[in-house]
Write a protein that holds these residues in place. Sequence first.
Motif, PDB file in Angstrom:
ATOM      1  N   SER A 105      43.572  48.411  31.473  1.00 29.22           N
ATOM      2  CA  SER A 105      43.295  49.800  31.726  1.00 29.22           C
ATOM      3  C   SER A 105      43.978  50.550  32.759  1.00 29.22           C
ATOM      4  N   LYS A 106      44.176  51.767  32.384  1.00 29.25           N
ATOM      5  CA  LYS A 106      44.792  52.690  33.378  1.00 29.25           C
ATOM      6  C   LYS A 106      43.920  53.520  34.534  1.00 29.25           C
ATOM      7  N   PRO A 107      44.286  53.753  35.760  1.00 30.69           N
ATOM      8  CA  PRO A 107      43.381  54.590  36.397  1.00 30.69           C
ATOM      9  C   PRO A 107      42.999  55.922  35.760  1.00 30.69           C
ATOM     10  N   PRO A 108      41.999  56.389  35.974  1.00 34.88           N
ATOM     11  CA  PRO A 108      40.931  56.145  37.105  1.00 34.88           C
ATOM     12  C   PRO A 108      40.032  55.356  36.326  1.00 34.88           C
ATOM     13  N   ILE A 109      39.603  54.295  37.232  1.00 40.18           N
ATOM     14  CA  ILE A 109      38.855  53.046  36.765  1.00 40.18           C
ATOM     15  C   ILE A 109      37.325  52.966  37.798  1.00 40.18           C
ATOM     16  N   VAL A 130      47.121  43.178  45.306  1.00 38.63           N
ATOM     17  CA  VAL A 130      46.285  43.145  43.892  1.00 38.63           C
ATOM     18  C   VAL A 130      46.650  44.247  42.817  1.00 38.63           C
ATOM     19  N   LEU A 131      46.773  45.462  43.458  1.00 36.86           N
ATOM     20  CA  LEU A 131      47.192  46.600  42.673  1.00 36.86           C
ATOM     21  C   LEU A 131      48.316  46.278  42.071  1.00 36.86           C
ATOM     22  N   GLU A 132      49.363  45.980  42.527  1.00 33.56           N
ATOM     23  CA  GLU A 132      50.854  45.727  42.070  1.00 33.56           C
ATOM     24  C   GLU A 132      50.764  44.446  41.084  1.00 33.56           C
ATOM     25  N   TYR A 133      50.088  43.494  41.500  1.00 34.42           N
ATOM     26  CA  TYR A 133      50.051  42.363  40.442  1.00 34.42           C
ATOM     27  C   TYR A 133      49.633  42.862  39.335  1.00 34.42           C
ATOM     28  N   CYS A 134      48.686  43.977  39.003  1.00 32.61           N
ATOM     29  CA  CYS A 134      48.125  44.188  37.877  1.00 32.61           C
ATOM     30  C   CYS A 134      48.732  45.386  37.162  1.00 32.61           C
ATOM     31  N   GLY A 135      49.825  45.630  37.754  1.00 30.51           N
ATOM     32  CA  GLY A 135      50.778  46.917  37.315  1.00 30.51           C
ATOM     33  C   GLY A 135      50.215  48.213  37.569  1.00 30.51           C
ATOM     34  N   ILE A 136      49.608  48.390  38.789  1.00 40.32           N
ATOM     35  CA  ILE A 136      49.195  49.573  39.155  1.00 40.32           C
ATOM     36  C   ILE A 136      50.017  50.038  40.397  1.00 40.32           C
ATOM     37  N   ASP A 137      50.453  51.274  40.265  1.00 40.18           N
ATOM     38  CA  ASP A 137      51.190  51.834  41.772  1.00 40.18           C
ATOM     39  C   ASP A 137      50.322  51.967  42.856  1.00 40.18           C
ATOM     40  N   SER A 138      50.482  50.979  43.710  1.00 46.02           N
ATOM     41  CA  SER A 138      49.878  51.088  45.016  1.00 46.02           C
ATOM     42  C   SER A 138      50.164  52.293  45.952  1.00 46.02           C
ATOM     43  N   LEU A 171      42.331  26.078  34.060  1.00 49.76           N
ATOM     44  CA  LEU A 171      41.175  26.551  33.705  1.00 49.76           C
ATOM     45  C   LEU A 171      40.117  26.197  34.528  1.00 49.76           C
ATOM     46  N   VAL A 172      39.147  27.206  34.932  1.00 48.85           N
ATOM     47  CA  VAL A 172      37.918  27.028  36.113  1.00 48.85           C
ATOM     48  C   VAL A 172      36.919  27.621  35.520  1.00 48.85           C
ATOM     49  N   LEU A 173      35.596  27.100  35.918  1.00 50.02           N
ATOM     50  CA  LEU A 173      34.383  27.955  35.918  1.00 50.02           C
ATOM     51  C   LEU A 173      34.520  28.973  37.051  1.00 50.02           C
ATOM     52  N   ARG A 174      34.551  30.257  36.498  1.00 51.17           N
ATOM     53  CA  ARG A 174      34.837  31.241  37.440  1.00 51.17           C
ATOM     54  C   ARG A 174      34.201  31.203  38.656  1.00 51.17           C
ATOM     55  N   THR A 175      34.522  31.429  39.880  1.00 48.59           N
ATOM     56  CA  THR A 175      33.647  31.271  40.972  1.00 48.59           C
ATOM     57  C   THR A 175      33.117  32.796  41.789  1.00 48.59           C
ATOM     58  N   GLN A 176      33.609  33.694  41.104  1.00 50.28           N
ATOM     59  CA  GLN A 176      33.082  34.990  41.310  1.00 50.28           C
ATOM     60  C   GLN A 176      33.257  36.072  39.859  1.00 50.28           C
ATOM     61  N   THR A 177      32.925  37.198  40.012  1.00 49.59           N
ATOM     62  CA  THR A 177      33.109  37.986  38.761  1.00 49.59           C
ATOM     63  C   THR A 177      34.267  38.757  39.124  1.00 49.59           C
ATOM     64  N   SER A 178      34.901  38.852  40.028  1.00 46.98           N
ATOM     65  CA  SER A 178      36.205  39.594  40.449  1.00 46.98           C
ATOM     66  C   SER A 178      37.314  39.210  39.342  1.00 46.98           C
ATOM     67  N   PRO A 179      37.301  38.215  38.743  1.00 47.59           N
ATOM     68  CA  PRO A 179      38.563  38.147  37.592  1.00 47.59           C
ATOM     69  C   PRO A 179      38.107  39.446  36.641  1.00 47.59           C
ATOM     70  N   VAL A 180      37.045  39.781  36.265  1.00 49.21           N
ATOM     71  CA  VAL A 180      36.602  40.908  35.499  1.00 49.21           C
ATOM     72  C   VAL A 180      37.300  42.087  35.802  1.00 49.21           C
ATOM     73  N   GLN A 181      37.309  42.339  37.203  1.00 48.22           N
ATOM     74  CA  GLN A 181      38.254  43.438  37.641  1.00 48.22           C
ATOM     75  C   GLN A 181      39.588  43.016  37.299  1.00 48.22           C
ATOM     76  N   ILE A 182      40.073  42.120  37.459  1.00 50.75           N
ATOM     77  CA  ILE A 182      41.414  41.884  37.206  1.00 50.75           C
ATOM     78  C   ILE A 182      41.804  42.167  35.832  1.00 50.75           C
ATOM     79  N   ARG A 183      41.019  41.593  34.849  1.00 49.75           N
ATOM     80  CA  ARG A 183      41.215  42.045  33.546  1.00 49.75           C
ATOM     81  C   ARG A 183      41.078  43.465  33.254  1.00 49.75           C
TER      82      ARG A 183
END
Length: 340
Positions: A182-186, A292-300, A165-177
Amino acid sequence: MREKLENIQAQGIKEIQSAKNLKDLEALRVKYLGKKGEITQILRGMGKLPPEERPVIGELANKVRENITEELKKSKEALEAKALEEKLAAEAIDVTMPGRKSPLGSIHPLRQSVENLEEIFISMGFKVVEGPEIETVENNFDALNAPKNHPSRDLSDTFYITDNLVLRTQTSPVQIRVMKESKPPIRVISPGRCFRNDTPDATHSPMFHQLEGLVIDKNITLGDLKGTLEIFAKSFFGSQTKTKFRPHHFPFTEPSAEMDITCFKCGGMGCSMCKGSGWIELLGAGMVHPNVLEYCGIDSEKYSGFAFGMGIDRITMAKHDIDDIRLFFENDQRFLQQFR
């Protein structure tokens, strides 16, 4: 003895009725009715009287004491009523007078920027999403394609709570969540606080604010990214603003770029703010890396997207020509009142 008691009663009632305040009245009570008071002294001396006079004088003394006590009570009530009346008169409020004006606060300049940015991107169809400030290492680094030996993972850069666990260094983890859930479109933006192990100075703070954006859909191109950011720059800094993209590298985007805008202080002519270049570095962006897309289950192969991130503190400093980031957190009213 009878005459003495009658004189005490007459004198006592006269003095009680002339008392100006409760303090004087209490002194008179002690004088006449206290342990060493005049009536008490008479009652103590009754043993020296002839037996036949004692009942008569005792009854008279008690009567005098009752009369003085009653007069003390009446005078006390009158003085208390007068004091209350004077107090109410002194505290009276003239409802016709204008009220005192309380100083009004203002929205903090960082909050003003956040609201302005949200308004701009919402108008382009983005949705505002938020996430936790305490994040997993997976969402903060692994899912963003950051190598295990990346410098940003070091203790010198990141605040670790536990190994995972860390204090987030950026808000990019929100995009990962968002991509995981969610499924595209995003089409989202994620403003919020971030934390890095920086030593505070004029341009660095261990706590700062970021806004990151993400678009995932079919046939998204670099042109969509450039067009979106150009609209943002002109809306936030003014219609005369121009943008310029320079190649860069970020683990989670490929290709990656940094975007500059024309210096709004000199209009691109060159000044101390832009160090004579006519341009100011503003944000980082790029096309979302297929990993990143594939890690999150999105077909690149089917979807593509772009992401961008900007420091809200930095762009607010740029917009208002503020030279020290620490001013945002010192709560100096002289500074804050300029942004009413």
